[in-house]
Design a protein around this motif. Sequence first.
Motif, mmCIF file in Angstrom:
data_model
loop_
_atom_site.group_PDB
_atom_site.id
_atom_site.type_symbol
_atom_site.label_atom_id
_atom_site.label_comp_id
_atom_site.label_asym_id
_atom_site.label_seq_id
_atom_site.Cartn_x
_atom_site.Cartn_y
_atom_site.Cartn_z
ATOM 1 N N PRO A 77 64.172 -48.718 82.475
ATOM 2 C CA PRO A 77 65.288 -49.877 82.192
ATOM 3 C C PRO A 77 64.952 -50.804 81.640
ATOM 4 N N ALA A 78 64.680 -51.748 80.250
ATOM 5 C CA ALA A 78 64.636 -52.347 78.944
ATOM 6 C C ALA A 78 64.157 -53.324 79.774
ATOM 7 N N ASP A 79 64.886 -53.897 81.089
ATOM 8 C CA ASP A 79 64.660 -55.673 81.703
ATOM 9 C C ASP A 79 63.178 -55.389 82.851
ATOM 10 N N VAL A 80 63.032 -54.165 82.843
ATOM 11 C CA VAL A 80 61.309 -53.935 83.777
ATOM 12 C C VAL A 80 60.943 -52.918 82.992
ATOM 13 N N PRO A 81 59.211 -53.805 83.780
ATOM 14 C CA PRO A 81 58.090 -53.202 83.606
ATOM 15 C C PRO A 81 57.434 -52.521 83.665
ATOM 16 N N GLU A 82 56.839 -51.981 82.848
ATOM 17 C CA GLU A 82 56.409 -50.166 82.854
ATOM 18 C C GLU A 82 54.826 -50.579 84.209
ATOM 19 N N ARG A 83 55.039 -51.319 84.338
ATOM 20 C CA ARG A 83 53.901 -51.207 85.468
ATOM 21 C C ARG A 83 54.811 -51.092 87.212
ATOM 22 N N ALA A 84 55.869 -51.043 87.004
ATOM 23 C CA ALA A 84 56.897 -51.445 88.033
ATOM 24 C C ALA A 84 56.670 -49.827 89.220
ATOM 25 N N SER A 85 56.572 -50.298 90.362
ATOM 26 C CA SER A 85 57.108 -48.897 91.014
ATOM 27 C C SER A 85 57.961 -48.299 91.228
ATOM 28 N N VAL A 86 57.727 -47.402 91.235
ATOM 29 C CA VAL A 86 59.698 -46.820 91.090
ATOM 30 C C VAL A 86 59.656 -45.834 92.792
ATOM 31 N N THR A 87 60.760 -46.127 93.551
ATOM 32 C CA THR A 87 60.902 -44.623 94.301
ATOM 33 C C THR A 87 62.801 -44.570 94.116
ATOM 34 N N VAL A 88 62.096 -42.828 94.325
ATOM 35 C CA VAL A 88 63.512 -42.397 94.344
ATOM 36 C C VAL A 88 64.326 -42.035 95.131
ATOM 37 N N LYS A 89 65.641 -42.226 96.094
ATOM 38 C CA LYS A 89 66.404 -42.113 96.813
ATOM 39 C C LYS A 89 67.461 -40.924 96.153
ATOM 40 N N GLU A 90 68.224 -40.350 97.275
ATOM 41 C CA GLU A 90 69.303 -39.227 96.932
ATOM 42 C C GLU A 90 70.096 -39.995 98.755
ATOM 43 N N ILE A 91 71.569 -40.799 98.202
ATOM 44 C CA ILE A 91 72.363 -40.947 98.624
ATOM 45 C C ILE A 91 73.383 -40.696 98.904
ATOM 46 N N THR A 94 74.162 -39.128 94.994
ATOM 47 C CA THR A 94 74.097 -40.051 93.977
ATOM 48 C C THR A 94 72.657 -40.500 94.427
ATOM 49 N N THR A 95 71.755 -40.288 93.335
ATOM 50 C CA THR A 95 70.211 -40.329 93.164
ATOM 51 C C THR A 95 70.315 -42.589 92.718
ATOM 52 N N TYR A 96 69.558 -42.667 93.306
ATOM 53 C CA TYR A 96 68.893 -44.348 93.019
ATOM 54 C C TYR A 96 67.609 -44.337 92.497
ATOM 55 N N HIS A 97 67.582 -45.013 91.927
ATOM 56 C CA HIS A 97 65.705 -45.341 91.419
ATOM 57 C C HIS A 97 65.836 -46.612 91.367
ATOM 58 N N TYR A 98 64.395 -47.176 92.526
ATOM 59 C CA TYR A 98 64.158 -48.624 93.279
ATOM 60 C C TYR A 98 63.018 -49.241 92.442
ATOM 61 N N TYR A 99 62.777 -49.843 91.346
ATOM 62 C CA TYR A 99 61.520 -50.390 90.881
ATOM 63 C C TYR A 99 61.567 -51.598 91.040
ATOM 64 N N GLN A 100 59.972 -51.877 91.859
ATOM 65 C CA GLN A 100 59.809 -53.386 92.458
ATOM 66 C C GLN A 100 58.675 -53.989 91.259
ATOM 67 N N TRP A 101 58.599 -55.020 91.559
ATOM 68 C CA TRP A 101 57.295 -55.562 90.503
ATOM 69 C C TRP A 101 57.075 -57.296 91.157
ATOM 70 N N ARG A 102 55.720 -57.222 90.621
ATOM 71 C CA ARG A 102 54.716 -58.519 90.992
ATOM 72 C C ARG A 102 55.481 -59.562 89.942
ATOM 73 N N ASP A 103 56.310 -60.473 89.547
ATOM 74 C CA ASP A 103 56.253 -61.236 88.360
ATOM 75 C C ASP A 103 55.408 -62.525 89.027
ATOM 76 N N GLY A 104 54.262 -62.980 88.920
ATOM 77 C CA GLY A 104 53.580 -64.289 89.785
ATOM 78 C C GLY A 104 53.447 -64.138 90.699
ATOM 79 N N ASP A 105 54.178 -65.285 91.831
ATOM 80 C CA ASP A 105 54.113 -65.574 93.162
ATOM 81 C C ASP A 105 54.979 -64.878 93.465
ATOM 82 N N ARG A 106 56.565 -64.353 92.801
ATOM 83 C CA ARG A 106 57.557 -64.037 92.663
ATOM 84 C C ARG A 106 57.725 -62.199 93.579
ATOM 85 N N ILE A 107 58.250 -61.084 93.669
ATOM 86 C CA ILE A 107 57.809 -59.775 94.324
ATOM 87 C C ILE A 107 59.981 -59.697 93.056
#
Length: 114
Positions: A77-91, A94-107
């Motif tokens: 997505p436009a507001d997610v950096p390309e270095r983010a880790s991605v997890t795909v889950k189907e619940i 419905t498929t969900y993409h979970y993006y997670q990245w570090r921004d300084g000291d925050r996750i």
Amino acid sequence: MTSQDRPTPPSALNRDITDSLSALEDSDAEQLRAAASYLETLAAWAESTRDDEQGSDATADASVDEADDADGDVEYPADVPERASVTVKEIAGTTYHYYQWRDGDRIESKTVQR
């Protein structure tokens, strides 16, 4: 198995669990089977929870490659950096993409429904 061959708890269990099992020793077979069924279900839940928490980037990337196009390009997505880790889950279908990245000291994280 005869009454003389009564099973004993494994020695690898901690004291609290051994004490809990001792409380079950005088239960009838039906109660023991119900407890065993619950413990099997609880163990499966604990494994799935652990797997969710310990998901590696390699596993996440493999999941994304399968879910996205064949050449492995991931659409962030436009507001997610390309270095983010991605997890795909189907619940529930419905498929969900979970993006997670570090921004300084925050996750930071973002969830996207596909």
